[in-house]
Every structure is written in C-alpha cells, then in structure tokens.
Motif scaffolding. Structure first.
Motif, PDB file in Angstrom:
ATOM      1  N   LYS A 130       0.844  -1.196   0.000  1.00  0.00           N
ATOM      2  CA  LYS A 130       0.000   0.000   0.000  1.00  0.00           C
ATOM      3  C   LYS A 130       0.878   1.244   0.000  1.00  0.00           C
ATOM      4  O   LYS A 130       1.711   1.430   0.888  1.00  0.00           O
ATOM      5  N   ILE A 131       0.696   2.084  -1.009  1.00  0.00           N
ATOM      6  CA  ILE A 131       1.379   3.374  -1.082  1.00  0.00           C
ATOM      7  C   ILE A 131       0.336   4.440  -0.782  1.00  0.00           C
ATOM      8  O   ILE A 131      -0.569   4.685  -1.586  1.00  0.00           O
ATOM      9  N   ALA A 132       0.430   5.018   0.387  1.00  0.00           N
ATOM     10  CA  ALA A 132      -0.603   5.945   0.850  1.00  0.00           C
ATOM     11  C   ALA A 132      -0.605   7.238   0.043  1.00  0.00           C
ATOM     12  O   ALA A 132       0.409   7.630  -0.554  1.00  0.00           O
ATOM     13  N   ARG A 133      -1.738   7.865   0.028  1.00  0.00           N
ATOM     14  CA  ARG A 133      -1.881   9.141  -0.660  1.00  0.00           C
ATOM     15  C   ARG A 133      -0.800  10.118  -0.184  1.00  0.00           C
ATOM     16  O   ARG A 133      -0.562  10.287   1.011  1.00  0.00           O
ATOM     17  N   GLY A 134      -0.106  10.754  -1.148  1.00  0.00           N
ATOM     18  CA  GLY A 134       0.915  11.733  -0.813  1.00  0.00           C
ATOM     19  C   GLY A 134       2.234  11.151  -0.348  1.00  0.00           C
ATOM     20  O   GLY A 134       3.105  11.903   0.101  1.00  0.00           O
ATOM     21  N   ALA A 135       2.418   9.838  -0.445  1.00  0.00           N
ATOM     22  CA  ALA A 135       3.660   9.223   0.033  1.00  0.00           C
ATOM     23  C   ALA A 135       4.866   9.699  -0.756  1.00  0.00           C
ATOM     24  O   ALA A 135       5.969   9.831  -0.215  1.00  0.00           O
ATOM     25  N   PHE A 136       4.694   9.969  -2.048  1.00  0.00           N
ATOM     26  CA  PHE A 136       5.794  10.402  -2.904  1.00  0.00           C
ATOM     27  C   PHE A 136       5.931  11.915  -2.971  1.00  0.00           C
ATOM     28  O   PHE A 136       7.038  12.444  -3.044  1.00  0.00           O
ATOM     29  N   ASP A 137       4.788  12.596  -2.991  1.00  0.00           N
ATOM     30  CA  ASP A 137       4.772  14.054  -3.107  1.00  0.00           C
ATOM     31  C   ASP A 137       3.448  14.534  -2.542  1.00  0.00           C
ATOM     32  O   ASP A 137       2.637  13.729  -2.095  1.00  0.00           O
ATOM     33  N   ASP A 138       3.199  15.843  -2.586  1.00  0.00           N
ATOM     34  CA  ASP A 138       1.996  16.381  -1.962  1.00  0.00           C
ATOM     35  C   ASP A 138       0.727  15.695  -2.446  1.00  0.00           C
ATOM     36  O   ASP A 138      -0.188  15.461  -1.666  1.00  0.00           O
ATOM     37  N   ASP A 164      11.041  -2.279  -2.058  1.00  0.00           N
ATOM     38  CA  ASP A 164      12.224  -1.610  -1.523  1.00  0.00           C
ATOM     39  C   ASP A 164      11.917  -0.211  -1.003  1.00  0.00           C
ATOM     40  O   ASP A 164      12.811   0.462  -0.489  1.00  0.00           O
ATOM     41  N   LEU A 165      10.672   0.227  -1.133  1.00  0.00           N
ATOM     42  CA  LEU A 165      10.285   1.556  -0.657  1.00  0.00           C
ATOM     43  C   LEU A 165       9.493   1.495   0.643  1.00  0.00           C
ATOM     44  O   LEU A 165       9.145   2.526   1.209  1.00  0.00           O
ATOM     45  N   ILE A 166       9.221   0.283   1.112  1.00  0.00           N
ATOM     46  CA  ILE A 166       8.432   0.120   2.340  1.00  0.00           C
ATOM     47  C   ILE A 166       9.142   0.783   3.510  1.00  0.00           C
ATOM     48  O   ILE A 166      10.325   0.536   3.760  1.00  0.00           O
ATOM     49  N   ASN A 167       8.412   1.644   4.218  1.00  0.00           N
ATOM     50  CA  ASN A 167       8.989   2.328   5.376  1.00  0.00           C
ATOM     51  C   ASN A 167       8.164   2.147   6.649  1.00  0.00           C
ATOM     52  O   ASN A 167       8.482   2.723   7.690  1.00  0.00           O
ATOM     53  N   GLY A 168       7.104   1.347   6.549  1.00  0.00           N
ATOM     54  CA  GLY A 168       6.297   1.067   7.733  1.00  0.00           C
ATOM     55  C   GLY A 168       5.337   2.170   8.106  1.00  0.00           C
ATOM     56  O   GLY A 168       4.603   2.051   9.094  1.00  0.00           O
ATOM     57  N   SER A 169       5.300   3.228   7.316  1.00  0.00           N
ATOM     58  CA  SER A 169       4.417   4.350   7.622  1.00  0.00           C
ATOM     59  C   SER A 169       3.579   4.725   6.402  1.00  0.00           C
ATOM     60  O   SER A 169       2.408   4.368   6.303  1.00  0.00           O
ATOM     61  N   SER A 170       4.192   5.422   5.443  1.00  0.00           N
ATOM     62  CA  SER A 170       3.447   5.837   4.256  1.00  0.00           C
ATOM     63  C   SER A 170       3.419   4.760   3.184  1.00  0.00           C
ATOM     64  O   SER A 170       2.560   4.775   2.304  1.00  0.00           O
ATOM     65  N   ILE A 171       4.376   3.822   3.256  1.00  0.00           N
ATOM     66  CA  ILE A 171       4.428   2.709   2.310  1.00  0.00           C
ATOM     67  C   ILE A 171       4.569   1.432   3.127  1.00  0.00           C
ATOM     68  O   ILE A 171       5.573   1.242   3.824  1.00  0.00           O
ATOM     69  N   THR A 172       3.547   0.589   3.053  1.00  0.00           N
ATOM     70  CA  THR A 172       3.499  -0.574   3.934  1.00  0.00           C
ATOM     71  C   THR A 172       3.116  -1.835   3.160  1.00  0.00           C
ATOM     72  O   THR A 172       2.464  -1.772   2.126  1.00  0.00           O
ATOM     73  N   ARG A 173       3.502  -2.960   3.704  1.00  0.00           N
ATOM     74  CA  ARG A 173       3.069  -4.237   3.155  1.00  0.00           C
ATOM     75  C   ARG A 173       1.830  -4.681   3.933  1.00  0.00           C
ATOM     76  O   ARG A 173       1.861  -4.790   5.159  1.00  0.00           O
ATOM     77  N   LEU A 174       0.751  -4.920   3.204  1.00  0.00           N
ATOM     78  CA  LEU A 174      -0.454  -5.372   3.878  1.00  0.00           C
ATOM     79  C   LEU A 174      -0.207  -6.740   4.488  1.00  0.00           C
ATOM     80  O   LEU A 174       0.339  -7.636   3.846  1.00  0.00           O
TER      81      LEU A 174
END
Length: 287
Positions: A130-138, A164-174
C-alpha cells in the motif's frame, strides 16, 4: 492533469542526514542483529538436542517476489488522454498517457486472479504493498495505491520496486485482507514504458517477462501468433533498475551506512531515496 516528468518522481538526492534518520537505522540494525542471534541460538540448541555439531551446511534464502509478475491491483486509476480510468476497464488498442506525455496504444493487458477459501491466509508474497496518498509528493499518489511488491516506480530517473520503498508508515506491506479474491492487472505497450497509476509513475509490463505467468496468456498467443517461452528476448528497460540486495547481511550494511551517515555519508542512491520518503512520512505524521 498532473505535470508529467520523464524522470518520474523527484526526491532530493543530496539530502543532509539527520539524527532522527540515524536513530531509525540504529533501531532497524538492532532488530536484525537480535533476529540473527536468536536464529543462531535456536539452531545451536536444536543441533545439540539432536546430538549433532554445528556443521557447515549451506543456507538458503526465500524468494518472495511474487513469482516475478509485477501488477497493479484492480481499481487502480490509469491516466488516458480523456482522463483517468480503472485499469480493469481498459481495452487493447486504447490510448494511455506515458510519463513523457505521449499517448500510446495498449498492446495487451495481463490479468491474474487469486482466490482463497475463508479458512486459509494469504501468503505475504501475493499481498499488495500500500502506497498511501501523498507518500511520494503532496498529491502523488492522489489516492491510496495498491501494487505487487515487485512493481517498479520511476524515482529520480531510476526504476525501484515497491518492496524496496516500504517504510512502515506511508508505504506498507499489507499483512492481511478480508477479501477472498485479489485481482492484479498490468498493461503492455509496444516497449517498456512508464504510465500514471493514481498519479504515480509506474512501469508497464516489460516485454521480456513470461506471459505464461498470467491467466489470459492464451489471449496473447491468439493475438500475436507467438509460441510462448518462459522469457521473451531481452528488452532494455525504460530506465536503470535499482534494487536492494536481499538478505540480512546486506540489510544490516545498509542500516549501518544510514546510522553513520550524519558523520560520514556513504549511502547509495536507493538508500537516500528510502530515507527521504521515510523522513517525509514522519513529517506528515507529526504535522
């Protein structure tokens, strides 16, 4: 319509590492070391209980890359000249916009449907990132985006997998989902390219992957009269591919570089991008 950039998402490549980033890497390195020590102690205990020495057997690493199929979860919005449309509603021959602002026709759409019964759990390898809204930019992505962990995104002119972008906050593995069906799709153009998925620059299907991985591979054969082989002839990717090396040893080295970065910055380009996205997620949560 968002501004399209042939280099994709722009993340600072000359960031100044801070103590918060160093602390995060320290905690991650500690976790890895703890897991290694636990595994060593457990292995030694089992060996002694079985009356065996330590031995010199070779270990192995699990490959949970999702079988090599990079896909977008059903419902992902793809930018076309007429606006966004759900990926499952697109058809062969229709035009979509690439990150370089060109309109290109769809050659094929690979589809994969996964099912489970209510008594079993999904394997991590098939659950989406899951890449949350705004994870990359506004406003990138403009809404939550779900992809397989091997799906690549264009960042700073490099193709980087979501895993490789998972950070446990804005980008997470379901870790779980109530759905008993997962449907993944990917778009193939005449050549490897980058399109806008929920506003994020995501790759199209590479021409050198195995179409046999998809449920509708027979459609590809019927359309193009091709005898499918495990891999098609090599096709140069749209941009250089950057992936982290798997395994605890490489992860530990990466975290150690991040931990000491405020003193001596020896981070690699992927590690800087990872740190910047994690820092962005922290600032947004604290705002």
């Amino acid at each position: 319509m968002p501004d399209l950039n042939a280099k994709g998402i722009e993340v600072s490549s000359r960031s100044t590492p801070d103590l918060a980033t160093s602390r995060r890497h320290f905690m991650s390195a500690t976790t890895i070391l703890g897991a290694v020590l636990t595994a060593v102690i457990s292995s030694s205990t089992r060996a002694l209980a079985n009356g065996k020495g330590h031995g010199h057997g070779h270990g192995h690493r699990r490959n949970d890359g999702g079988g090599g199929v990079q896909c977008l979860l059903k419902g992902t919005q793809i930018l076309t000249p007429q606006g966004e449309r759900s990926v499952e509603d697109l058809r062969i021959g229709e035009l979509i916009l690439t990150v370089s602002s060109e309109s290109k026709p769809i050659k094929w759409i690979g589809r994969t449907r996964l099912e489970r019964d209510g008594q079993t759990s999904w394997k991590d390898a098939v659950l989406p990132v899951k890449i949350a809204r705004g994870a990359f930019d506004d406003d990138v992505p403009h809404s939550d985006l779900y992809v397989s962990e091997g799906h690549f995104f264009l960042i700073n002119g490099l193709l980087i997998p979501a895993g490789d972008l998972i950070n446990g906050s804005s980008i997470t593995r379901l870790k779980s989902t109530n759905s008993d069906v997962l449907e993944y799709l990917n778009i193939e153009l005449d050549s490897h390219d980058v399109i806008l998925a929920n506003g994020s620059p995501a790759e199209t299907l590479p021409g050198d992957v195995s179409h046999l991985e998809y449920d509708n591979f027979d459609e590809y054969v019927a359309l193009y009269g091709t005898t499918l082989t495990p891999l098609a002839p090599y096709e140069a990717p749209y941009a250089p591919i950057v992936m982290s090396r798997r395994g605890r040893r490489h992860a530990l080295r990466s975290h150690l570089r991040g931990m000491w970065a405020p003193i001596r910055d020896r981070r690699q380009p992927l590690e800087i991008i990872q740190d910047e996205l994690a820092r962005r997620a922290y600032r947004r949560s604290a705002a």
